[in-house]
Design a protein around this motif. Structure first.
Motif, mmCIF file in Angstrom:
data_model
loop_
_atom_site.group_PDB
_atom_site.id
_atom_site.type_symbol
_atom_site.label_atom_id
_atom_site.label_comp_id
_atom_site.label_asym_id
_atom_site.label_seq_id
_atom_site.Cartn_x
_atom_site.Cartn_y
_atom_site.Cartn_z
ATOM 1 N N ALA A 259 0.882 -1.125 0.158
ATOM 2 C CA ALA A 259 0.184 -0.158 0.046
ATOM 3 C C ALA A 259 0.847 1.253 0.000
ATOM 4 C CB ALA A 259 -0.863 -0.070 1.241
ATOM 5 N N ASN A 260 0.576 2.283 -0.587
ATOM 6 C CA ASN A 260 1.128 3.596 -0.833
ATOM 7 C C ASN A 260 0.021 4.820 -0.734
ATOM 8 O OD1 ASN A 260 2.935 5.799 -1.400
ATOM 9 N ND2 ASN A 260 3.890 4.576 -3.101
ATOM 10 N N ALA A 261 -0.106 5.315 0.432
ATOM 11 C CA ALA A 261 -0.952 6.329 0.560
ATOM 12 C C ALA A 261 -0.209 7.528 -0.468
ATOM 13 C CB ALA A 261 -1.110 6.744 2.024
ATOM 14 N N ALA A 262 0.931 7.710 -0.684
ATOM 15 C CA ALA A 262 1.456 8.878 -1.315
ATOM 16 C C ALA A 262 0.776 8.857 -2.815
ATOM 17 C CB ALA A 262 2.753 9.125 -0.923
ATOM 18 N N SER A 263 0.390 7.618 -3.308
ATOM 19 C CA SER A 263 0.478 7.390 -4.660
ATOM 20 C C SER A 263 -0.864 6.415 -5.032
ATOM 21 C CB SER A 263 1.494 6.716 -5.553
ATOM 22 O OG SER A 263 1.602 6.305 -6.755
ATOM 23 N N ARG A 264 -1.621 6.780 -5.885
ATOM 24 C CA ARG A 264 -2.651 5.860 -6.200
ATOM 25 C C ARG A 264 -2.253 4.771 -7.241
ATOM 26 N NH1 ARG A 264 -5.346 5.884 -2.096
ATOM 27 N NH2 ARG A 264 -7.142 5.304 -2.996
ATOM 28 N N GLU A 265 -1.222 4.782 -7.660
ATOM 29 C CA GLU A 265 -0.321 3.714 -8.402
ATOM 30 C C GLU A 265 0.459 2.557 -7.812
ATOM 31 O OE1 GLU A 265 -1.158 3.881 -11.808
ATOM 32 O OE2 GLU A 265 -2.371 5.606 -11.294
ATOM 33 N N PRO A 266 0.238 1.448 -8.272
ATOM 34 C CA PRO A 266 1.328 0.372 -7.624
ATOM 35 C C PRO A 266 2.780 0.653 -8.061
ATOM 36 C CG PRO A 266 0.326 -0.483 -9.689
ATOM 37 C CD PRO A 266 -0.331 0.660 -9.239
ATOM 38 N N ASP A 267 3.802 0.493 -6.892
ATOM 39 C CA ASP A 267 5.115 0.582 -6.965
ATOM 40 C C ASP A 267 5.600 -0.358 -7.778
ATOM 41 O OD1 ASP A 267 7.656 0.794 -6.752
ATOM 42 O OD2 ASP A 267 7.767 1.627 -4.801
ATOM 43 N N HIS A 268 5.981 -0.392 -8.988
ATOM 44 C CA HIS A 268 6.397 -1.469 -9.803
ATOM 45 C C HIS A 268 7.860 -2.184 -9.484
ATOM 46 C CE1 HIS A 268 4.334 0.685 -12.789
ATOM 47 N NE2 HIS A 268 3.938 -0.339 -13.278
ATOM 48 N N ASP A 269 8.786 -1.359 -8.607
ATOM 49 C CA ASP A 269 10.036 -1.768 -8.044
ATOM 50 C C ASP A 269 9.725 -2.707 -6.947
ATOM 51 O OD1 ASP A 269 11.217 -0.367 -9.989
ATOM 52 O OD2 ASP A 269 11.566 1.139 -8.848
ATOM 53 N N ARG A 270 8.582 -2.715 -6.273
ATOM 54 C CA ARG A 270 8.165 -3.457 -5.166
ATOM 55 C C ARG A 270 7.268 -4.549 -5.259
ATOM 56 N NH1 ARG A 270 7.524 0.404 -0.037
ATOM 57 N NH2 ARG A 270 8.070 -1.545 0.926
ATOM 58 N N LEU A 271 7.214 -4.827 -6.660
ATOM 59 C CA LEU A 271 5.899 -6.124 -6.962
ATOM 60 C C LEU A 271 6.697 -7.402 -6.550
ATOM 61 C CD1 LEU A 271 3.153 -6.649 -8.223
ATOM 62 C CD2 LEU A 271 4.255 -6.754 -10.171
ATOM 63 N N ARG A 272 6.241 -8.218 -5.918
ATOM 64 C CA ARG A 272 6.805 -9.501 -5.686
ATOM 65 C C ARG A 272 5.634 -10.553 -5.768
ATOM 66 N NH1 ARG A 272 10.441 -6.516 -6.046
ATOM 67 N NH2 ARG A 272 11.734 -5.819 -4.225
ATOM 68 N N ALA A 273 6.331 -11.687 -6.103
ATOM 69 C CA ALA A 273 5.380 -12.778 -6.326
ATOM 70 C C ALA A 273 5.715 -13.894 -5.178
ATOM 71 C CB ALA A 273 5.833 -13.405 -7.657
ATOM 72 N N PHE A 274 4.948 -14.495 -4.731
ATOM 73 C CA PHE A 274 5.041 -15.790 -3.547
ATOM 74 C C PHE A 274 4.283 -16.791 -3.882
ATOM 75 C CE2 PHE A 274 5.542 -11.554 -1.384
ATOM 76 C CZ PHE A 274 6.452 -11.733 -0.765
ATOM 77 N N GLU A 275 4.639 -18.081 -3.698
ATOM 78 C CA GLU A 275 4.224 -19.318 -3.627
ATOM 79 C C GLU A 275 3.461 -19.530 -2.395
ATOM 80 O OE1 GLU A 275 5.256 -23.969 -4.001
ATOM 81 O OE2 GLU A 275 6.535 -22.346 -4.868
ATOM 82 N N VAL A 276 2.172 -19.841 -2.344
ATOM 83 C CA VAL A 276 1.504 -19.877 -0.960
ATOM 84 C C VAL A 276 1.292 -21.473 -1.041
ATOM 85 C CG1 VAL A 276 -0.301 -19.113 0.446
ATOM 86 C CG2 VAL A 276 0.781 -17.590 -1.232
ATOM 87 N N PRO A 277 1.520 -22.119 0.074
ATOM 88 C CA PRO A 277 1.184 -23.639 0.317
ATOM 89 C C PRO A 277 -0.151 -23.453 0.812
ATOM 90 C CG PRO A 277 2.480 -22.902 2.100
ATOM 91 C CD PRO A 277 2.676 -21.572 1.117
ATOM 92 N N GLY A 278 -0.977 -24.806 0.657
ATOM 93 C CA GLY A 278 -2.419 -24.946 1.302
ATOM 94 C C GLY A 278 -2.461 -24.945 2.726
ATOM 95 N N ASP A 279 -1.289 -24.980 3.224
ATOM 96 C CA ASP A 279 -1.555 -25.018 4.873
ATOM 97 C C ASP A 279 -1.545 -23.835 5.537
ATOM 98 O OD1 ASP A 279 1.175 -24.480 4.729
ATOM 99 O OD2 ASP A 279 1.802 -26.107 5.839
ATOM 100 N N CYS A 280 -1.761 -22.691 5.069
ATOM 101 C CA CYS A 280 -1.716 -21.198 5.556
ATOM 102 C C CYS A 280 -2.684 -20.452 4.789
ATOM 103 C CB CYS A 280 -0.417 -20.666 5.714
ATOM 104 S SG CYS A 280 0.511 -20.178 3.916
ATOM 105 N N PHE A 281 -2.818 -19.306 5.391
ATOM 106 C CA PHE A 281 -3.764 -18.369 4.744
ATOM 107 C C PHE A 281 -3.175 -16.884 4.762
ATOM 108 C CE2 PHE A 281 -6.019 -17.819 8.604
ATOM 109 C CZ PHE A 281 -6.323 -16.325 8.638
#
Length: 182
Positions: free
Chosen positions: A109-131
């Protein structure tokens, strides 16, 4: 911040009839952990029955409306995306049923901008034993997976998709799409 995803060199997909070609940017997914996911929300795992409420429990914010807890059935869309969404009025909790692994891309989240920060975009693999509990305003794309159908439980507000759904379309605004690499 360390670059967790080491984006590969972008490749060109097509111009899609709108001028400049659309770049494809790879995001390397990392296994989700509480430490790595902290800028975006919380990773919630099983705890013993009767454990008192503490900081390891989902810190939800649902006071701006009527909470909605439901199961949504999602068809596989692959691991490519061109849009990302945020909700400013509430947190969101999301997890798969039946132990299924899935992927998500997030930007803080970035209150100073209404756009996503491309440099902080990350991808995660999420196992089925958490949320995941997404912080208010966290940009998110997913859940993604490659085959079949997965049921997900979702906790948000009853009007989130009507009154609190802000989407950024990378393909039209930034001339790019992202693909998550497991």
């Amino acid at each position: 911040m360390t670059d967790l995803n080491q984006a590969a060199s972008p490749s060109v997909l097509s111009s899609e009839g709108h001028g400049d070609p659309i770049r494809i940017v790879e995001l390397r997914a990392v296994p989700v952990s509480s430490e790595l996911f902290a800028p975006y929300g919380q990773v919630i795992t099983a705890s013993p029955d009767g454990k008192p409420f503490d900081a390891t429990d989902a810190q939800v914010e649902l006071t701006a409306g009527v909470p909605r807890f439901y199961i949504m059935q999602i068809l596989a869309k692959g691991l490519m995306f061109d849009r990302i969404t945020r909700h400013d009025r509430c947190t969101q909790c999301l997890g798969s049923l039946r132990g299924k692994t899935w992927w998500i891309a997030v930007a803080p989240a970035n209150a100073a901008s209404r756009e996503p920060d491309h440099d902080r975009l990350r991808a995660f693999e999420v196992p089925g034993d958490c949320f995941l509990k997404l912080n208010r305003g966290t940009w998110h794309a997913g859940p993604y997976f490659e085959e079949g159908v997965i049921d997900f439980y979702n906790l948000e507000l009853s009007d989130t998709y009507v009154n609190d759904h802000f989407t950024h379309v990378f393909s039209s605004r930034d001339r790019c799409k992202f693909v998550i690499k497991p």
